[in-house]
Structures are given as structure tokens and as C-alpha cells.
Scaffold this active site. Structure first.
Site, mmCIF file in Angstrom:
data_model
loop_
_atom_site.group_PDB
_atom_site.id
_atom_site.type_symbol
_atom_site.label_atom_id
_atom_site.label_comp_id
_atom_site.label_asym_id
_atom_site.label_seq_id
_atom_site.Cartn_x
_atom_site.Cartn_y
_atom_site.Cartn_z
ATOM 1 N N ASP A 70 0.826 -1.204 0.000
ATOM 2 C CA ASP A 70 0.000 0.000 0.000
ATOM 3 C C ASP A 70 0.862 1.255 0.000
ATOM 4 O O ASP A 70 2.082 1.197 0.208
ATOM 5 C CB ASP A 70 -0.902 0.020 1.237
ATOM 6 C CG ASP A 70 -2.023 -0.999 1.158
ATOM 7 O OD1 ASP A 70 -2.361 -1.432 0.041
ATOM 8 O OD2 ASP A 70 -2.567 -1.366 2.226
ATOM 9 N N TYR B 27 7.087 -9.738 6.825
ATOM 10 C CA TYR B 27 7.064 -8.299 7.051
ATOM 11 C C TYR B 27 7.630 -7.975 8.431
ATOM 12 O O TYR B 27 7.619 -8.806 9.341
ATOM 13 C CB TYR B 27 5.630 -7.766 7.002
ATOM 14 C CG TYR B 27 5.032 -7.620 5.624
ATOM 15 C CD1 TYR B 27 5.054 -6.397 4.961
ATOM 16 C CD2 TYR B 27 4.424 -8.697 4.990
ATOM 17 C CE1 TYR B 27 4.486 -6.249 3.700
ATOM 18 C CE2 TYR B 27 3.857 -8.568 3.722
ATOM 19 C CZ TYR B 27 3.897 -7.341 3.087
ATOM 20 O OH TYR B 27 3.344 -7.208 1.846
#
Length: 287
Positions: A63, A124
Site C-alpha cells: 500500500d 514483514y
């Protein structure tokens, strides 16, 4: 679904990283917004002097504001173009790309490789500090400031209850026709000597906003607003809870993407395209 490379083309794997601060995410968008995909595709077209834009497929679409250290993509190029340019392509891209995005490696991919569907996990990291003075100015674009003291042990206790295969609908932004079943392989937090807390989140795949929603729930546990059992209860309820905040994107970095051995790539590619259901759920397979 077939993923065969067209005759006369070669599939090329790209390993890359970027600082997402000034990008509107990975994927190309209408309206001229700056994106990582658009930037790399434009640079690739320019340095190869091509009239055609060759589209990238990425392991994980990040994003706006999210960073990547170990992103992976692939592109299918004409064989003659690859043969002509591949020796100098990396250096030419370095000279063309903006300084906030780098391609580190370009190589011909093995048979069956698909940057998205062949991946077996994505890892992540989310970084946050509870320092009363705020964030080091040099790290402000990569670390979230949380203005309550955080109990890392309580956060880890809550995190352990979320591991495994579940329907993460309560922590995802739903997309039409997409499943929210994922296998969360690792969720752990460590406070470094500098006081920065790093959350490591690894799963076979992630649905939209999943990592940032999980971190938002764990922060509520860490600062004492909720008990360690609360994130698990939210997961079991299966619906979005207004108390779960999607934390800001700048603390999130895609660190690494994992792939199986070359001989297993094609099988993983096919498997990942199947819509998953949980055991016992309507339409779930048996045995």
C-alpha cells in the site's frame, strides 16, 4: 490457469527494494499517481528503448507508504531484447530510477516461477517505539510512535493465540470474491537495545490491511487497553471490530519472500491459485 511463458519470451526475476514514503503504493493507478510498478516499468521501457511497456507481476502489492527491502517481481521479455540488454540492464536501471527505488538483481527465472503464486511465505516487519520523546528524526519515515508504554511480553502472549490457519476476516479489508483464509506462521515482537520494538509477521499470504490490523490489535494489548485474550476473540468472531485500528503504513516493511526449490515452483504456482476453505466449512475438501 496456465502460466506458460509465451514462445519467444523469457521470464526474468527482479529483486528490488524501495522507500515507500513518496509512492502511492506498488500498483499502477489512473490519474498519474507515482507508483513503484509504474516507475520501474517506465525505466525498463526507456533503458531498453522499447515501444512496448512490459508489465511486472509482484510477490506482494504494498500500500501507499509501505516500504520493501526484499520485494520480488517478474517480467516476461522478448528473448532477443533480454539477450541484447541483460548484461548492462542493472546498471542502466540504476542510472534511470529515482533514488528511493532500486533493482538489485535481474536473472532468468527457472521454469514454473511466478513471483506471486510460487511464493510460500512473505515476511514483514513493523517497527514502533514508545519512547516518551518520540521517534528519532532519522527514522521518522520507518518507525511508528505510540504514546503509551508497551508491554512486549503481553503482546507476544496475545500474538501466540493468532498463529496457524484461520479465517482472518476480522483483520482484513474484504475484497469481492477473495478468501480471507491465511496461515500465520510467525508473529513475534522484540524490543531492541535502541528501544524500538520490531514485530515480525510471516504468513503464506496476506489479505488487505491484515498486518497493520494485527499490529493495531496488539498495541491495544501492549498499552493495557485490552487483555491478551482479546485479539483471539476478535479473530474468532470473524467480523471487523471498530476497536481494531489499522496502524499507519510507514512502520511496515516487506523484508523477504520465500520460494520452494526450483523443481517445486510449478506445483506451488498451481496450488496457490486454488480458493481455500477451512476444514468443516461449506465447500471444504476432505482428507
Amino acid at each position: 490457469m496456465s502460466d506458460e511463458v509465451q514462445v519467444g519470451r523469457v521470464r526474468v526475476r527482479l529483486d528490488l527494494s524501495y522507500d515507500g514514503s513518496a509512492f502511492s503504493g506498488w500498483a499502477k493507478q489512473a490519474g498519474g499517481r507515482r507508483t513503484v510498478q509504474g516507475e520501474i516499468e517506465d525505466a525498463l521501457r526507456t533503458v531498453t528503448r522499447s515501444k512496448e511497456t512490459y508489465e511486472l507481476t509482484v510477490a506482494g502489492r504494498t500500500d501507499a507508504g509501505v516500504h520493501a527491502r526484499g520485494q520480488v517481481a517478474h517480467v516476461d521479455l522478448p528473448r532477443e531484447l533480454w539477450d541484447e540488454h541483460h548484461g548492462k540492464l542493472l546498471k542502466r536501471l540504476a542510472g534511470r530510477l529515482s533514488r528511493d527505488v532500486r533493482v538489485w538483481a535481474l536473472r532468468e527465472a527457472p521454469d514454473g516461477f511466478n513471483a506471486r503464486f510460487s511464493a510460500v511465505w512473505r515476511r514483514y516487519a513493523y517497527r514502533v517505539t514508545d519512547n516518551p520523546g518520540g521517534v528519532d528524526p532519522l527514522l521518522r519515515n520507518h518507525v511508528l510512535w505510540h504514546d503509551w508504554p508497551l508491554d512486549v511480553e503481553a503482546m507476544n502472549e496475545a500474538a501466540r493465540r493468532l498463529l496457524g490457519e484461520h479465517d482472518f476476516a476480522a483483520y482484513c479489508k474484504r475484497r469481492e470474491g477473495a478468501t480471507t483464509i491465511r496461515t500465520l506462521q510467525e508473529l513475534s515482537l522484540v524490543r531492541g537495545d535502541d528501544g524500538i520494538i520490531t514485530a515480525t509477521v510471516r504468513a503464506d499470504a496476506f489479505c488487505h490491511n491484515m498486518v497493520r490490523s494485527l499490529i493495531g490489535a496488539l498495541l491495544f494489548v501492549g498499552d493495557g487497553h485490552r487483555g491478551a485474550e482479546w485479539p483471539g476473540k476478535v479473530l474468532a468472531a470473524g467480523v471487523r471490530d471498530s476497536a481494531v485500528h489499522v496502524v499507519r503504513p510507514h512502520g511496515l516493511t516487506l523484508e523477504e519472500v520465500g520460494y520452494p526449490a526450483d523443481e517445486l515452483l510449478a506445483a506451488r504456482n498451481r496450488e496457490a491459485r486454488n480458493r481455500r476453505t477451512l476444514p468443516g466449512a461449506p465447500g471444504a475438501g476432505c482428507c
